[in-house]
Design an enzyme around this catalytic site. Structure first.
Site: not given
Length: 877
Positions: A128, A269-272, A304-305, A308, A327
């Site tokens: 992202e 962080a990333m919500e993959n 949060h992640e 998502h 977001e």
């Protein structure tokens, strides 16, 4: 500066993609030198597109080398495709076909930390917003959703852990003796949610049983030396899963949920989908190495992640202009989760304090933009506080306007209606309207209108008619590209506090209540309250019900009344902040004019009563006692004089501390604890208050306090108290500050995240040789220019160091500009974020403003990335 300037992309030009990708099959052959990526894309023309004969245009990166391309196993000769401006263009294609691409990439040389790259000894991804194009050629846009199957091939001795999105469906060994694993994600997703990790990792395991009885495997992976630091993250994950079921009815959908800690990461962080990748700073936590704030951050980011999974993954955004759709909504969800897990009032104060300091400044600066921007040059620059924090405030206002039950119906309808789709902010609003029957047409202007509204309020009490009238005017200042603003619709939660300190029951529009929610939707409105039995002070914007600036003429006694008697804890804090702002504003002007500082502080009276009241929440007392930050005072100023602000804050703090020293010492002793450390709300509150009052105590002339600070720093069993004492020592006249700082590094030199705290604190240490010390820190073994966390720590300390960063010779600004230029060549995303302190040059006092502008112009003269070019050019426009 590049001769051909990057072009802007506009929301008004959006068109559906000419092609769709139903299935994406990826094979990664990982190697130390070159990684081979083979993609098989099951494609078809989009029936919704008006471009029936459009060529196939796939996005790629300058670091991707095309080896071969085929359509339905027919190898295309070079004459049948072309590479142009990092795009693969094929003029003629069938309506339905399989496109196969083989590409070569070198993850070990990827310093931009987008796409596939190396962090320490592991492969990992960050896709992202547009990182997937640095892996292979693809329709790299969020409205192209596909079902992904990923095969990873690697040397099992070097990379025993190989992870990707979804559930593991196969494994085996290749003819060459390498191991392979196959992962399949059955839920369509855009390429930005793709993830891959391979390395030699340890893990902890747990399970979660969903509300329908499904058992989900939970796994958190780290390098071996950090595996003892993720238990709290696992607990936070399970709490998040339970909360999302109870509050939103959202159940997890895969058989496994995995999280990986990565040291080198541009974001938090990333919500993959099914494989979240975290910056280590947002996942690792132990009492010895992590502050209370760090524990709260881990809990919030994990939540949060995870949230998502629905608000961002199952339902995603149609285009990047709609970024706040996922977001802003998810920030609101994680804020409410943290409120339920801890103190709602404390959480709200902390969130609003950050919003009013940082996002309001963004709204007033050159990068001001609506929550749904109209255009951008580089999307990475729009992962902003406006998108996240202001976006969350918009969702919160909807929650307030609709009420909790109707909001839940709206979210249920939104998820049901758009599951598996890429949608817009308008779709979210429409679901809320359809479920509640509330007209949100005017309210929708919040998404398209930039700037922070200012409310000017006047009130008048009519004793004869026992009524009070409240007149509210709203005005939103002009922002770049938006000189004229329309009236916004916003909720104003309010009550009336009588002069005797009691909350009054009043009538408004026929409803008798102690609290009312006013609907402000005109540029000027008058509200009347009947049955007001005595003269009263309005308690407005309770819980910060709208993200606005409030101007209301209250004197010191009226503010003290709200501070001592308001039933809304948030507004008690606001009253203390306004009292402090009023007094600091006088002191700042005195400092600017070279006068001797002098003021009779009403805060002393308010703080004295607060310190003596043992029934109050210690965390709220700590927040009330904390003076407005230098950043917030700068945001309020017409012309920023950083040294005058620092001098005024120091003076007021010393005056309060010297007059209340006995109360401060008593409060410190009352909140000391001998219990074993727990990251719970009760203990956190006591530690927070204890360390705030220690900070006050440290600026008195009490000779005993130096020993208390040293003892707390050297003997504490938790990082919260140890680092608080060290920070106080470094930022006061403590005789052993240097010794304590050196000892802290020696003790924690093997803990990278703790060393980052040391870097920040070392860089913030004032002195005539401060900049020379910072330059020396950059040569220290603990510093690494390739690691975003370390860069942010060092420069965070620099910008806090007022005499150094704002030196009259401009050396601090020049140092930052040099770093921006250097980092832009290796990590443009990081470099662009470092431009913010310089971008506010117009608000600085004249001599500093000229120095800042000169450095911006020097940066602009370089050959810049799109990321930095956009920020610098808008700052100078």
């Amino acid at each position: 500066m590049k001769e051909a300037q990057p072009a802007a992309i506009h929301l008004k030009d959006y068109q559906v993609p000419p092609f769709l990708i139903d299935k994406t099959e990826l094979t990664f052959d990982l190697d130390e030198s070159v990684t081979i990526v083979t993609s098989r894309l099951h494609m078809r023309r989009n029936p919704a597109s008006k471009k029936a004969n459009a060529p196939l245009v796939l996005d790629g990166g300058e670091d991707v080398r095309l080896v071969a391309v085929a359509i339905d196993d027919y190898q295309l000769p070079p004459a049948e495709y072309r590479l142009d401006d990092n795009q693969l263009i094929i003029t003629a294609t069938p309506d339905l076909f399989v496109l196969t691409c083989e590409t070569l990439i070198e993850p070990q040389n990827n310093t931009r930390l987008e796409g596939l790259y190396r962090s320490s000894s592991m492969f990992c991804t960050q896709c992202e917003a547009e990182g997937f194009r640095h892996i292979t050629y693809y329709l790299d846009r969020p409205d192209v959703m596909s079902v992904f199957t990923t095969k990873i091939i690697a040397d099992a001795n070097v990379y025993p852990t190989m992870l990707a999105n979804g559930n593991q469906v196969d494994e085996g060994e290749t003819e060459e003796g390498k191991r392979f694993l196959v992962w399949h994600d059955p839920f369509p997703k855009p390429a930005y949610l793709f993830a891959l990790v391979a390395g030699n990792l340890n893990k902890i395991e747990d399970t979660f049983t969903t509300m329908s009885g499904k058992n989900v495997a939970l796994e958190i992976f780290t390098e071996s030396h950090n595996i003892d630091k993720v238990d709290y993250a696992m607990d936070s994950l399970k709490r998040s899963m339970k909360w999302d079921e109870e509050v939103y009815g959202r159940e997890y959908d895969l058989d496994i949920f995995m999280v990986v800690a990565v040291d080198d990461f541009n974001m938090g962080a990333m919500e993959n989908k099914g494989l979240n990748i975290f910056n280590s700073s947002c996942l690792l936590a132990t009492p010895e190495t992590t502050t209370d704030d760090g524990f709260l951050r881990v809990e919030a980011v994990v939540a949060h992640e995870y949230f998502h999974n629905w608000s961002g993954n199952r339902v995603t955004c149609r285009d990047w202009f709609q970024l706040s759709l996922k977001e802003g909504f998810t920030v609101f969800r994680d804020q409410m989760f943290s409120s339920d897990m801890n103190s709602p009032t404390v959480k709200r104060v902390e969130d609003v304090s950050f919003l009013r300091t940082a996002q309001f400044a963004e709204d007033a600066g050159p990068m001001a933009h609506p929550v749904r921007p109209a255009s951008f040059i580089e999307i990475s620059n729009f992962y902003t506080l406006t998108i996240y924090e202001k976006g969350a405030e918009i969702v919160r206002m909807i929650h307030t306007l609709l009420g909790e039950d109707a909001f839940r119906k709206g979210s249920d309808l939104y998820f049901e209606r758009h599951d598996g789709q890429a949608v817009t902010c308008d779709d979210f609003i429409r679901a809320m309207e359809d479920a509640s029957g509330v007209d949100l047409k005017q309210f929708s202007r919040w998404y398209s209108q930039a700037g922070t509204p200012v409310l000017s309020v006047a009130f008048e009490y009519n004793e004869a008619e026992t009524s009070l009238t409240l007149t509210v005017k709203q005005m939103t200042p002009a922002t770049p590209g938006q000189p004229t603003k329309l009236a916004l619709h916003m909720p104003i939660r309010m009550g009336l506090i009588g002069k005797d300190g009691q909350e009054l029951t009043t009538q408004h529009q026929g409803v008798a209540a102690k609290e009312h929610v006013l609907h402000l939707n005109q540029l000027s409105q008058t509200f009347e309250f009947k049955g007001v039995s005595q003269a009263a002070v309005p308690s407005l914007l309770r819980g910060f019900s709208a993200p606005v600036k409030l101007n209301i003429d209250l004197d010191a006694q009226e503010l003290l009344l709200l501070l001592s008697s308001d039933t809304d804890g948030f507004n008690r804090w606001c009253a203390a902040q306004q009292l402090a702002v009023n007094e600091l504003s006088v002191l700042i002007e005195q400092a600017k004019n070279g006068e001797t500082l002098n003021i009779e502080s009403h805060l002393v009276e308010g703080f004295a009563s607060i310190l003596k009241d043992e029934n109050l929440d210690p965390a709220m007392v700590a927040l009330i006692l904390t003076l407005p930050s230098a950043s917030y005072l700068a945001e309020l100023a017409d012309s920023i004089d950083p040294k005058a602000i620092a001098k005024a804050r120091k003076f007021l703090k010393e005056q309060i501390a010297n007059q209340l020293k006995a109360e401060l010492v008593t409060c410190y002793e009352r909140n000391k604890m001998s219990d074993a450390y727990l990251p719970n709300a009760e203990q956190m509150a006591k530690r927070q208050l204890k360390n705030v009052v220690l900070g006050y105590w440290s600026v008195t002339h009490d000779t005993a306090v130096a020993k208390v600070i040293s003892e707390q720093c050297l003997t504490s069993d938790n990082m919260t108290d140890e680092f608080a004492a060290l920070s106080i020592a470094v930022n006061s006249e403590h005789s052993e500050a240097d010794k304590l700082l050196a000892g802290f590094y020696d003790k924690w030199s093997n803990e990278s995240l703790v060393v980052n705290k040391w870097l920040m604190l070392s860089a913030s240490q004032e002195g005539s040789d401060a900049l020379a010390k910072i330059k020396t820190l950059m040569e220290h073994p603990a510093f690494d220019l390739k690691n975003p966390n370390k860069v942010r720590s060092l420069l965070g300390g620099l910008t806090q160091n007022v005499p150094c960063f704002h030196h009259q010779d401009g050396s601090g600004y020049a140092f930052l500009a040099d770093l921006i230029i250097e980092l832009d060549k290796r990590n443009p995303q990081l470099a662009s974020r470092l431009c913010t302190p310089l971008s506010r040059w117009r608000k600085m006092e004249a001599s500093l403003s000229a120095l800042m502008k000169a450095e911006l112009e020097r940066v602009q003269a370089q050959d810049l990335s799109k990321d930095v070019y956009e920020v610098i050019s808008k700052s100078l426009a």
